[in-house]
Design a protein around this motif. Structure first.
Motif, PDB file in Angstrom:
ATOM      1  N   CYS A   1      -5.752 -10.877 -13.340  1.00 36.71           N
ATOM      2  CA  CYS A   1      -4.363 -10.117 -13.397  1.00 36.71           C
ATOM      3  C   CYS A   1      -4.692  -9.298 -14.470  1.00 36.71           C
ATOM      4  CB  CYS A   1      -3.249 -11.030 -13.920  1.00 36.71           C
ATOM      5  SG  CYS A   1      -1.796 -10.416 -14.392  1.00 36.71           S
ATOM      6  N   VAL A   2      -4.336  -7.891 -14.180  1.00 36.37           N
ATOM      7  CA  VAL A   2      -4.575  -6.593 -15.041  1.00 36.37           C
ATOM      8  C   VAL A   2      -3.735  -6.977 -16.428  1.00 36.37           C
ATOM      9  CG1 VAL A   2      -5.322  -5.329 -13.244  1.00 36.37           C
ATOM     10  CG2 VAL A   2      -3.041  -5.274 -13.829  1.00 36.37           C
ATOM     11  N   ASP A   3      -2.739  -7.567 -16.374  1.00 34.08           N
ATOM     12  CA  ASP A   3      -1.313  -7.790 -17.481  1.00 34.08           C
ATOM     13  C   ASP A   3      -1.943  -8.910 -18.414  1.00 34.08           C
ATOM     14  OD1 ASP A   3      -0.089  -5.522 -16.493  1.00 34.08           O
ATOM     15  OD2 ASP A   3       1.232  -6.563 -15.451  1.00 34.08           O
ATOM     16  N   CYS A   4      -1.944 -10.193 -17.756  1.00 33.96           N
ATOM     17  CA  CYS A   4      -2.085 -11.153 -18.741  1.00 33.96           C
ATOM     18  C   CYS A   4      -3.686 -11.628 -18.517  1.00 33.96           C
ATOM     19  CB  CYS A   4      -1.279 -12.378 -17.941  1.00 33.96           C
ATOM     20  SG  CYS A   4      -1.648 -13.100 -16.515  1.00 33.96           S
ATOM     21  N   GLY A   5      -4.640 -11.135 -17.784  1.00 33.41           N
ATOM     22  CA  GLY A   5      -5.955 -11.402 -17.883  1.00 33.41           C
ATOM     23  C   GLY A   5      -6.198 -12.899 -17.212  1.00 33.41           C
ATOM     24  N   GLU A   6      -5.294 -13.686 -16.640  1.00 33.10           N
ATOM     25  CA  GLU A   6      -5.113 -14.952 -16.025  1.00 33.10           C
ATOM     26  C   GLU A   6      -5.640 -14.816 -14.361  1.00 33.10           C
ATOM     27  OE1 GLU A   6      -5.054 -18.056 -17.255  1.00 33.10           O
ATOM     28  OE2 GLU A   6      -4.724 -16.985 -19.219  1.00 33.10           O
ATOM     29  N   GLU A   7      -6.190 -15.759 -13.839  1.00 36.04           N
ATOM     30  CA  GLU A   7      -6.655 -15.602 -12.483  1.00 36.04           C
ATOM     31  C   GLU A   7      -5.370 -15.590 -11.516  1.00 36.04           C
ATOM     32  OE1 GLU A   7      -8.821 -19.239 -12.281  1.00 36.04           O
ATOM     33  OE2 GLU A   7     -10.981 -18.553 -12.910  1.00 36.04           O
ATOM     34  N   ILE A   8      -5.590 -14.719 -10.522  1.00 35.23           N
ATOM     35  CA  ILE A   8      -4.454 -14.770  -9.613  1.00 35.23           C
ATOM     36  C   ILE A   8      -4.957 -15.664  -8.536  1.00 35.23           C
ATOM     37  CG2 ILE A   8      -3.753 -13.237  -7.772  1.00 35.23           C
ATOM     38  CD1 ILE A   8      -4.614 -10.749  -9.458  1.00 35.23           C
ATOM     39  N   PRO A   9      -3.806 -16.541  -8.093  1.00 32.45           N
ATOM     40  CA  PRO A   9      -4.286 -17.884  -7.363  1.00 32.45           C
ATOM     41  C   PRO A   9      -4.565 -17.156  -5.857  1.00 32.45           C
ATOM     42  CG  PRO A   9      -1.770 -17.662  -8.321  1.00 32.45           C
ATOM     43  CD  PRO A   9      -2.455 -16.577  -8.651  1.00 32.45           C
ATOM     44  N   ARG A  10      -5.286 -17.913  -5.684  1.00 30.67           N
ATOM     45  CA  ARG A  10      -6.329 -17.733  -4.337  1.00 30.67           C
ATOM     46  C   ARG A  10      -5.154 -17.694  -3.221  1.00 30.67           C
ATOM     47  NH1 ARG A  10      -6.931 -21.513  -0.227  1.00 30.67           N
ATOM     48  NH2 ARG A  10      -8.840 -20.980   1.174  1.00 30.67           N
ATOM     49  N   LEU A  11      -4.044 -18.172  -2.866  1.00 30.91           N
ATOM     50  CA  LEU A  11      -3.142 -17.943  -1.719  1.00 30.91           C
ATOM     51  C   LEU A  11      -2.745 -16.826  -2.017  1.00 30.91           C
ATOM     52  CD1 LEU A  11      -1.573 -21.712  -1.331  1.00 30.91           C
ATOM     53  CD2 LEU A  11      -3.275 -20.405  -0.148  1.00 30.91           C
ATOM     54  N   ARG A  12      -2.398 -16.252  -3.204  1.00 32.53           N
ATOM     55  CA  ARG A  12      -1.735 -15.036  -3.416  1.00 32.53           C
ATOM     56  C   ARG A  12      -2.855 -13.890  -2.865  1.00 32.53           C
ATOM     57  NH1 ARG A  12       1.896 -11.393  -5.203  1.00 32.53           N
ATOM     58  NH2 ARG A  12       1.335  -9.753  -6.690  1.00 32.53           N
ATOM     59  N   LEU A  13      -4.076 -13.996  -3.198  1.00 32.25           N
ATOM     60  CA  LEU A  13      -5.058 -13.159  -2.790  1.00 32.25           C
ATOM     61  C   LEU A  13      -5.155 -13.101  -1.188  1.00 32.25           C
ATOM     62  CD1 LEU A  13      -7.477 -13.643  -5.809  1.00 32.25           C
ATOM     63  CD2 LEU A  13      -6.114 -11.626  -5.403  1.00 32.25           C
ATOM     64  N   LEU A  14      -5.141 -14.366  -0.796  1.00 32.89           N
ATOM     65  CA  LEU A  14      -5.429 -14.488   0.565  1.00 32.89           C
ATOM     66  C   LEU A  14      -4.357 -13.707   1.383  1.00 32.89           C
ATOM     67  CD1 LEU A  14      -6.613 -18.129   1.145  1.00 32.89           C
ATOM     68  CD2 LEU A  14      -8.071 -15.758   1.437  1.00 32.89           C
ATOM     69  N   ALA A  15      -2.839 -13.781   0.907  1.00 36.11           N
ATOM     70  CA  ALA A  15      -2.054 -12.979   1.395  1.00 36.11           C
ATOM     71  C   ALA A  15      -1.866 -11.471   1.013  1.00 36.11           C
ATOM     72  CB  ALA A  15      -0.437 -13.685   0.985  1.00 36.11           C
ATOM     73  N   GLN A  16      -2.238 -11.287  -0.108  1.00 31.06           N
ATOM     74  CA  GLN A  16      -2.295  -9.890  -0.638  1.00 31.06           C
ATOM     75  C   GLN A  16      -3.609  -9.417  -1.416  1.00 31.06           C
ATOM     76  OE1 GLN A  16       0.372  -7.661   0.043  1.00 31.06           O
ATOM     77  NE2 GLN A  16      -0.505  -6.137  -1.106  1.00 31.06           N
ATOM     78  N   PRO A  17      -4.542  -9.347  -0.262  1.00 31.04           N
ATOM     79  CA  PRO A  17      -6.057  -9.070  -1.249  1.00 31.04           C
ATOM     80  C   PRO A  17      -5.928  -7.716  -2.060  1.00 31.04           C
ATOM     81  CG  PRO A  17      -5.955  -8.923   1.288  1.00 31.04           C
ATOM     82  CD  PRO A  17      -4.532  -9.289   1.018  1.00 31.04           C
ATOM     83  N   VAL A  18      -5.212  -6.925  -1.968  1.00 29.11           N
ATOM     84  CA  VAL A  18      -5.162  -5.905  -3.031  1.00 29.11           C
ATOM     85  C   VAL A  18      -4.423  -6.130  -4.451  1.00 29.11           C
ATOM     86  CG1 VAL A  18      -5.565  -4.166  -1.222  1.00 29.11           C
ATOM     87  CG2 VAL A  18      -3.418  -4.614  -1.910  1.00 29.11           C
ATOM     88  N   ALA A  19      -3.943  -7.360  -4.528  1.00 23.45           N
ATOM     89  CA  ALA A  19      -3.119  -7.687  -5.458  1.00 23.45           C
ATOM     90  C   ALA A  19      -3.883  -7.360  -6.938  1.00 23.45           C
ATOM     91  CB  ALA A  19      -2.517  -8.954  -5.707  1.00 23.45           C
ATOM     92  N   ILE A  20      -3.159  -7.055  -7.928  1.00 21.33           N
ATOM     93  CA  ILE A  20      -3.920  -6.578  -9.269  1.00 21.33           C
ATOM     94  C   ILE A  20      -3.067  -7.631 -10.273  1.00 21.33           C
ATOM     95  CG2 ILE A  20      -4.759  -4.444  -8.863  1.00 21.33           C
ATOM     96  CD1 ILE A  20      -2.505  -3.197 -10.244  1.00 21.33           C
ATOM     97  N   ARG A  21      -2.041  -7.941 -10.007  1.00 23.18           N
ATOM     98  CA  ARG A  21      -1.267  -9.078 -10.844  1.00 23.18           C
ATOM     99  C   ARG A  21      -1.043 -10.300 -10.262  1.00 23.18           C
ATOM    100  NH1 ARG A  21       0.789  -3.868 -11.282  1.00 23.18           N
ATOM    101  NH2 ARG A  21       0.663  -2.872 -13.268  1.00 23.18           N
TER     102      ARG A  21
END
Length: 123
Positions: A90-110
């Motif tokens: 995540c560009v805001d908090c620096g935490e890992e973006i959950p796998r399922l979110r990335l699979l649903a939205q591969p361009v997610a930055i948050r």
């Protein structure tokens, strides 16, 4: 990207590549359409209503092209983050973006929480 398995990374890279091909195809398909409409403006006489309709269609097509360009930029940025090892953070908090979110939205930055917080601040 530590939270993503190798298989996830491969699947996400393929998904980004497929998205990129789709956007590029849409951009290629729209280019001749825009050129032909612009050429027809100078060669035919139109009623004001026809001109207004054609202008509206051209504005809509331009907006679609701009949207496709934006999507392409997001995809290319995601590919760069993947290559740099910054993908899925995540560009805001620096935490890992959950796998399922990335699979649903591969361009997610948050992550979802930061994205929701951002959206709640927008007018």
């Amino acid at each position: 990207m530590k939270h993503l398995h190798t298989e996830d990374c491969i699947a996400l890279a393929k998904q980004l590549q497929a998205m990129k091909h789709e956007v590029l195809a849409e951009l290629r398909a729209s280019a001749p359409h825009v050129d032909s409409e612009a050429a027809s403006l100078g060669s035919e006489v139109h009623a004001n209503a026809d001109d207004a309709e054609l202008e509206r269609e051209q504005e809509l097509k331009s907006a679609e092209i701009e949207n496709d360009r934006h999507r392409l930029h997001e995809i290319e940025q995601a590919e760069r983050r993947m290559a740099d090892g910054r993908y899925g953070i995540c560009v805001d908090c620096g935490e890992e973006i959950p796998r399922l979110r990335l699979l649903a939205q591969p361009v997610a930055i948050r992550c979802a929480a930061c994205q929701t917080a951002l959206e709640s601040r927008l007018p």
